[in-house]
Design a protein around this motif. Structure first.
Motif, PDB file in Angstrom:
ATOM      1  N   THR A 271     -45.035  19.840  37.928  1.00 24.93           N
ATOM      2  CA  THR A 271     -44.809  18.863  36.852  1.00 24.93           C
ATOM      3  C   THR A 271     -44.545  17.479  37.415  1.00 24.93           C
ATOM      4  N   VAL A 272     -43.586  17.393  38.334  1.00 23.89           N
ATOM      5  CA  VAL A 272     -43.246  16.093  38.901  1.00 23.89           C
ATOM      6  C   VAL A 272     -44.384  15.578  39.785  1.00 23.89           C
ATOM      7  N   GLY A 273     -45.096  16.486  40.444  1.00 27.84           N
ATOM      8  CA  GLY A 273     -46.201  16.054  41.285  1.00 27.84           C
ATOM      9  C   GLY A 273     -47.323  15.405  40.497  1.00 27.84           C
ATOM     10  N   SER A 274     -47.549  15.845  39.267  1.00 24.05           N
ATOM     11  CA  SER A 274     -48.637  15.280  38.460  1.00 24.05           C
ATOM     12  C   SER A 274     -48.120  14.215  37.499  1.00 24.05           C
ATOM     13  N   ALA A 275     -47.205  14.599  36.603  1.00 20.76           N
ATOM     14  CA  ALA A 275     -46.676  13.639  35.633  1.00 20.76           C
ATOM     15  C   ALA A 275     -45.843  12.559  36.314  1.00 20.76           C
ATOM     16  N   GLY A 276     -45.177  12.921  37.411  1.00 15.66           N
ATOM     17  CA  GLY A 276     -44.372  11.931  38.118  1.00 15.66           C
ATOM     18  C   GLY A 276     -45.202  10.780  38.650  1.00 15.66           C
ATOM     19  N   ARG A 277     -46.450  11.068  39.031  1.00 16.31           N
ATOM     20  CA  ARG A 277     -47.328   9.996  39.504  1.00 16.31           C
ATOM     21  C   ARG A 277     -47.615   9.012  38.379  1.00 16.31           C
ATOM     22  N   ALA A 278     -47.871   9.547  37.185  1.00 15.99           N
ATOM     23  CA  ALA A 278     -48.106   8.672  36.039  1.00 15.99           C
ATOM     24  C   ALA A 278     -46.851   7.868  35.701  1.00 15.99           C
ATOM     25  N   VAL A 279     -45.674   8.475  35.813  1.00 12.91           N
ATOM     26  CA  VAL A 279     -44.426   7.759  35.558  1.00 12.91           C
ATOM     27  C   VAL A 279     -44.239   6.626  36.562  1.00 12.91           C
ATOM     28  N   LEU A 280     -44.509   6.909  37.836  1.00 14.47           N
ATOM     29  CA  LEU A 280     -44.371   5.875  38.865  1.00 14.47           C
ATOM     30  C   LEU A 280     -45.332   4.720  38.627  1.00 14.47           C
ATOM     31  N   VAL A 281     -46.591   5.049  38.335  1.00 16.84           N
ATOM     32  CA  VAL A 281     -47.579   3.992  38.098  1.00 16.84           C
ATOM     33  C   VAL A 281     -47.198   3.190  36.858  1.00 16.84           C
ATOM     34  N   SER A 282     -46.783   3.875  35.807  1.00 18.00           N
ATOM     35  CA  SER A 282     -46.395   3.196  34.575  1.00 18.00           C
ATOM     36  C   SER A 282     -45.191   2.289  34.807  1.00 18.00           C
ATOM     37  N   GLY A 283     -44.151   2.821  35.449  1.00 22.38           N
ATOM     38  CA  GLY A 283     -42.973   2.008  35.729  1.00 22.38           C
ATOM     39  C   GLY A 283     -43.302   0.811  36.597  1.00 22.38           C
ATOM     40  N   SER A 284     -44.179   1.018  37.577  1.00 24.40           N
ATOM     41  CA  SER A 284     -44.588  -0.103  38.434  1.00 24.40           C
ATOM     42  C   SER A 284     -45.361  -1.143  37.648  1.00 24.40           C
ATOM     43  N   ALA A 285     -46.192  -0.695  36.698  1.00 25.41           N
ATOM     44  CA  ALA A 285     -46.965  -1.638  35.880  1.00 25.41           C
ATOM     45  C   ALA A 285     -46.042  -2.464  34.993  1.00 25.41           C
ATOM     46  N   VAL A 286     -45.058  -1.814  34.375  1.00 23.72           N
ATOM     47  CA  VAL A 286     -44.116  -2.548  33.528  1.00 23.72           C
ATOM     48  C   VAL A 286     -43.292  -3.517  34.370  1.00 23.72           C
ATOM     49  N   ALA A 287     -42.860  -3.061  35.552  1.00 21.29           N
ATOM     50  CA  ALA A 287     -42.085  -3.944  36.432  1.00 21.29           C
ATOM     51  C   ALA A 287     -42.924  -5.135  36.880  1.00 21.29           C
ATOM     52  N   ALA A 288     -44.210  -4.886  37.177  1.00 25.34           N
ATOM     53  CA  ALA A 288     -45.096  -5.983  37.584  1.00 25.34           C
ATOM     54  C   ALA A 288     -45.239  -7.002  36.463  1.00 25.34           C
ATOM     55  N   ALA A 289     -45.319  -6.518  35.222  1.00 19.88           N
ATOM     56  CA  ALA A 289     -45.403  -7.445  34.091  1.00 19.88           C
ATOM     57  C   ALA A 289     -44.132  -8.280  33.995  1.00 19.88           C
ATOM     58  N   LEU A 290     -42.985  -7.658  34.246  1.00 18.61           N
ATOM     59  CA  LEU A 290     -41.723  -8.400  34.175  1.00 18.61           C
ATOM     60  C   LEU A 290     -41.615  -9.436  35.286  1.00 18.61           C
ATOM     61  N   VAL A 291     -42.190  -9.145  36.440  1.00 16.97           N
ATOM     62  CA  VAL A 291     -42.168 -10.125  37.527  1.00 16.97           C
ATOM     63  C   VAL A 291     -42.853 -11.417  37.089  1.00 16.97           C
ATOM     64  N   LEU A 578     -42.912 -10.872  24.327  1.00 17.81           N
ATOM     65  CA  LEU A 578     -43.804  -9.911  23.696  1.00 17.81           C
ATOM     66  C   LEU A 578     -44.984  -9.613  24.602  1.00 17.81           C
ATOM     67  N   PHE A 579     -45.512 -10.649  25.236  1.00 18.82           N
ATOM     68  CA  PHE A 579     -46.626 -10.434  26.150  1.00 18.82           C
ATOM     69  C   PHE A 579     -46.223  -9.509  27.290  1.00 18.82           C
ATOM     70  N   VAL A 580     -45.076  -9.788  27.887  1.00 12.83           N
ATOM     71  CA  VAL A 580     -44.657  -8.992  29.050  1.00 12.83           C
ATOM     72  C   VAL A 580     -44.314  -7.568  28.636  1.00 12.83           C
ATOM     73  N   PHE A 581     -43.448  -7.410  27.620  1.00 14.50           N
ATOM     74  CA  PHE A 581     -43.048  -6.071  27.205  1.00 14.50           C
ATOM     75  C   PHE A 581     -44.215  -5.319  26.573  1.00 14.50           C
ATOM     76  N   GLY A 582     -44.968  -6.020  25.719  1.00 12.07           N
ATOM     77  CA  GLY A 582     -46.107  -5.371  25.076  1.00 12.07           C
ATOM     78  C   GLY A 582     -47.164  -4.973  26.078  1.00 12.07           C
ATOM     79  N   PHE A 583     -47.443  -5.851  27.024  1.00 12.24           N
ATOM     80  CA  PHE A 583     -48.425  -5.530  28.059  1.00 12.24           C
ATOM     81  C   PHE A 583     -47.957  -4.326  28.874  1.00 12.24           C
ATOM     82  N   GLY A 584     -46.666  -4.333  29.216  1.00 14.66           N
ATOM     83  CA  GLY A 584     -46.149  -3.220  30.014  1.00 14.66           C
ATOM     84  C   GLY A 584     -46.201  -1.896  29.270  1.00 14.66           C
ATOM     85  N   LEU A 585     -45.794  -1.883  27.992  1.00 18.39           N
ATOM     86  CA  LEU A 585     -45.797  -0.640  27.238  1.00 18.39           C
ATOM     87  C   LEU A 585     -47.213  -0.190  26.903  1.00 18.39           C
TER      88      LEU A 585
END
Length: 701
Positions: A271-291, A578-585
């Motif tokens: 579970t973590v090996g597959s879904a965790g990768r998507a969580v990491l990529v998603s979190g990184s994308a949202v963080a990148a938008a916040l940067v 809105l752009f940053v949060f909306g883009f990230g989500l």
């Protein structure tokens, strides 16, 4: 590595949960203290011309905070009222920390309402007071003003408005979070098929938010943090934590259903090996938008970026540690099938099937519809939030409205022109004469008592103090041929500079966000086309959302339903946040779907357009229920904040709810599969990839 993390979370599940419980308790006990450390701040960078001008003006002629009181309810010539105001005015002048009192009876300024039943009193505090000292003196002044013998006394000004804003932000956060968490809990219990399963994502959300509140207390000791930052950041944390929890639970169910004989530690590893990768990529994308918010340079946006980055990191950590640990303990209470796994294809799968049968027409229609929704952006007006965003129940807002509505010439904050030349120079005197003749100028009042070699004048604009006419006046003043360097300070100058700064720095912020998220999506899909298409669809969603916000909050469509009074503009920070949060989500849901589509494409039995369509439909069918449930949950979270009274927070809540609704229905359900069908195997193209015969641009058959 992620699979090993999943096994470790099973082995150390009790320790992990205990650590998060300690964090949650500490956050619940001490986290509310962050509101005691917040302060008001603006979006203007320190090097902006208006900020430089205000700093210079503060050096030359520092001014203290002002309180404004409207005394009403009886004839202004009543002897008892005159005596009462006179006595209280002299009492206030004697208070330590008071610099000046201006009223209609003890000074030469007559501030009388048009109906002769109200008068104004303005109290200026001594410059240089600390925040605590100014608040204490303001309380003493307010207490004295309320002893005036008059039926109605309203007290406002910047200090009371800031206090009302802070108090309202706390109330809005309490109401919004409570309603959102209760409603989301009920939704998840129903959709996940059990009480424990439904509460598990809420536990992750509580852990992420309480940890964020603790982190914000530390952040507030390093740089200013606003109440607005706390509200918006906690909103984002709830949404992300719920999203990541749902993805983990869904993947665990699939792994368990695929092979019920596998032990729980191995199931968590998968579970973590597959879904965790998507969580990491998603979190990184949202963080990148916040940067990207850092590129704008303003104190409010910098604090928002840091606070947002904190909550993204903590929500991601909670998704990768707390959620697997909770699953390890509660796996027997997680039903094999919840209501989100209904018989037959889900909503997104049905929409995708429809789009794949008519890809060209669907893509064209959806794109045109989103562009139509974005049309109100051509008429958008931006402003800096002030007392007008407070609810009508706020005394500071009532005072502001009374001054504007009841007095023929209400006092307004002027533009102030500073010239580095002596006031007795003929060219300086001619300059002020020219200023007085400029279009949009109501009055010019030269200042006295300045240090030698410096001149200044207050320029009162004819219209609103920060309206379009006043902003044009700022440009006209700066364009004058002056005998010495000229600076312009004031609300209109600050707004004009803030808008100019945003426009100048927007390309840099866009580049940071687009490059970072594009690289993350390329790492996930190994495709160049898919990231470009995903970014374009996100931009369409956000443009349409901003158009809806203009219609609602600037034009007032539905204002009565949402419970606010439009003030003719959007807060300047709203489109940025809105752009940053909306883009990230939006990227959040994009990652969930693309990760599964890519997995299906890698398992394909062909590489033609039909295989592409099968992979897309299979991926959306598998991940669609998770995305739909997550969207419903996060939509409720955002709508919970619409119940608050602050218009700026309402704008973010409505905007994010609209963005999620558009993204998960017409964009992910229709536009994504339609464009992927149109592109066929070209979706997976990248430089250097081996290609055979050119693939068709439309699905076979």
């Amino acid at each position: 590595m992620l699979a090993g993390l999943g096994r470790a979370m099973y082995v150390r599940r009790f320790v992990v949960i205990a650590v998060w419980v300690v964090v949650a308790v500490a956050g619940a006990v001490f986290g509310g203290g962050v509101y005691d450390r917040t302060e008001s701040m603006g979006t203007l960078p320190a090097d902006a011309p208006a900020a430089v001008a205000q700093h210079r003006l503060d050096e030359l002629a520092p001014e203290g905070e002002r309180l404004v009181a409207v005394i009403s309810g009886r004839e202004v010539g009543a002897i008892a009222l005159i005596n009462s105001v006179t006595r209280i005015a002299y009492e206030i002048r004697a208070l330590p920390g008071v610099a000046e009192v201006d009223d209609s009876y003890t000074t030469g300024n007559r501030r009388i309402s048009t109906d002769q039943r109200a008068s104004l009193i303005t109290v200026e505090l001594r410059p240089g007071l600390s925040d605590d000292e100014a608040s204490r003196v303001a309380e003493q002044v307010s207490a004295a003003l309320r002893r005036i013998d008059a039926p109605e006394i309203l007290i406002g000004g910047e200090l009371p408005a800031e206090r009302d804003f802070a108090d309202q932000a706390v109330r809005d956060a309490a109401v919004g979070e409570s309603v959102a968490l209760v409603c989301v809990a009920l939704l998840l219990i129903v959709l996940l098929g059990g009480v424990l399963a439904g509460l598990l994502p809420l536990a992750a959300a509580v852990g992420a938010v309480t940890a964020t509140l603790l982190a914000l207390i530390g952040l507030a000791s390093l740089l200013p943090v606003s109440d607005y930052t706390v509200n918006v950041v906690t909103l984002l944390g709830i949404g992300l934590a719920v999203d990541y929890s749902l993805l983990m639970i869904a993947r665990f169910r699939e792994e368990r259903a695929a092979d019920p004989r596998v032990a729980v530690p191995e199931l968590l590893a998968r579970t973590v090996g597959s879904a965790g990768r998507a969580v990491l990529v998603s979190g990184s994308a949202v963080a990148a938008a916040l940067v990207g918010l850092f590129a704008f340079g303003g104190p409010l946006l910098s604090a928002m970026a840091l606070g947002g980055a904190l909550v993204v990191v903590l929500a991601t950590v909670a998704g990768l540690t707390l959620v697997p640990a909770l699953i390890a303990i509660a796996h027997r209470r997680i039903p094999a099938r919840g209501r989100w796994r209904q018989r037959g294809p889900g909503l997104l799968a049905r929409l995708a099937g429809f789009a794949q049968r008519r890809p060209g027409a669907v893509a064209l229609t959806v794109t045109a519809g989103l562009l139509v929704l974005s049309a109100p952006l051509f008429f958008v007006q931006f402003g800096n939030s002030d007392v007008r965003v407070l609810p009508s129940s706020s005394e500071a807002r009532q005072t502001h409205d009374a001054v504007r509505e009841r007095f023929a010439d209400p006092p307004k904050q002027p533009l102030t022109v500073v010239v580095e030349a002596a006031p007795d120079r003929p060219d300086v005197q001619r300059l002020f004469d020219i200023v007085e003749q400029l279009p949009g100028v109501s009055d010019v009042y030269p200042r006295s008592g300045l240090p030698p070699g410096v001149s200044a004048a207050d320029v009162v604009p004819a219209g609103a103090e920060d309206g379009p006419q006043a902003q044009k006046l700022v440009a006209d003043l700066r364009a004058l041929d002056t005998p010495a360097p000229l600076l312009v300070a004031g609300p209109a100058a600050e707004l004009a500079d803030a808008k100019r700064s945003v426009a100048a720095r927007l390309p840099v912020a866009l580049a940071i966000i687009v490059v970072a998220t594009g690289a993350l999506l390329f790492a996930l899909t190994r495709s160049v086309v898919v990231p470009v298409k995903a970014i374009a669809m996100n931009l369409l969603t956000l443009l349409a959302t901003m158009g809806v916000l203009v219609a609602v909050f600037q034009w007032g469509w539905g204002a009565g339903v949402l419970g606010f009074e439009p003030w003719g503009a959007l807060d300047l920070t709203t489109p940025l946040l809105l752009f940053v949060f909306g883009f990230g989500l939006s990227m959040d849901y994009e990652v969930f779907l693309l990760a599964r589509i890519k997995q299906e494409w890698d398992r394909r039995t062909g590489d033609d357009a039909a295989a592409n369509d099968r992979a897309v439909l299979a991926g959306i069918t598998a991940a669609g229920p998770v995305v739909t449930t997550a969207a419903l949950a996060i939509g409720i979270v955002f709508l919970g904040f619409v119940l608050g009274e602050l218009v700026a927070v309402k704008e973010i809540g409505v905007g994010m709810a609209v963005a999620v609704l558009l993204d998960v229905t017409v964009v992910r359900g229709l536009l994504l599969p339609a464009t992927m069908s149109l592109l066929g195997r070209w979706n997976w193209w990248r430089p250097g990839a081996r290609t055979e015969a050119p693939p068709p641009l439309v699905p076979a058959g």
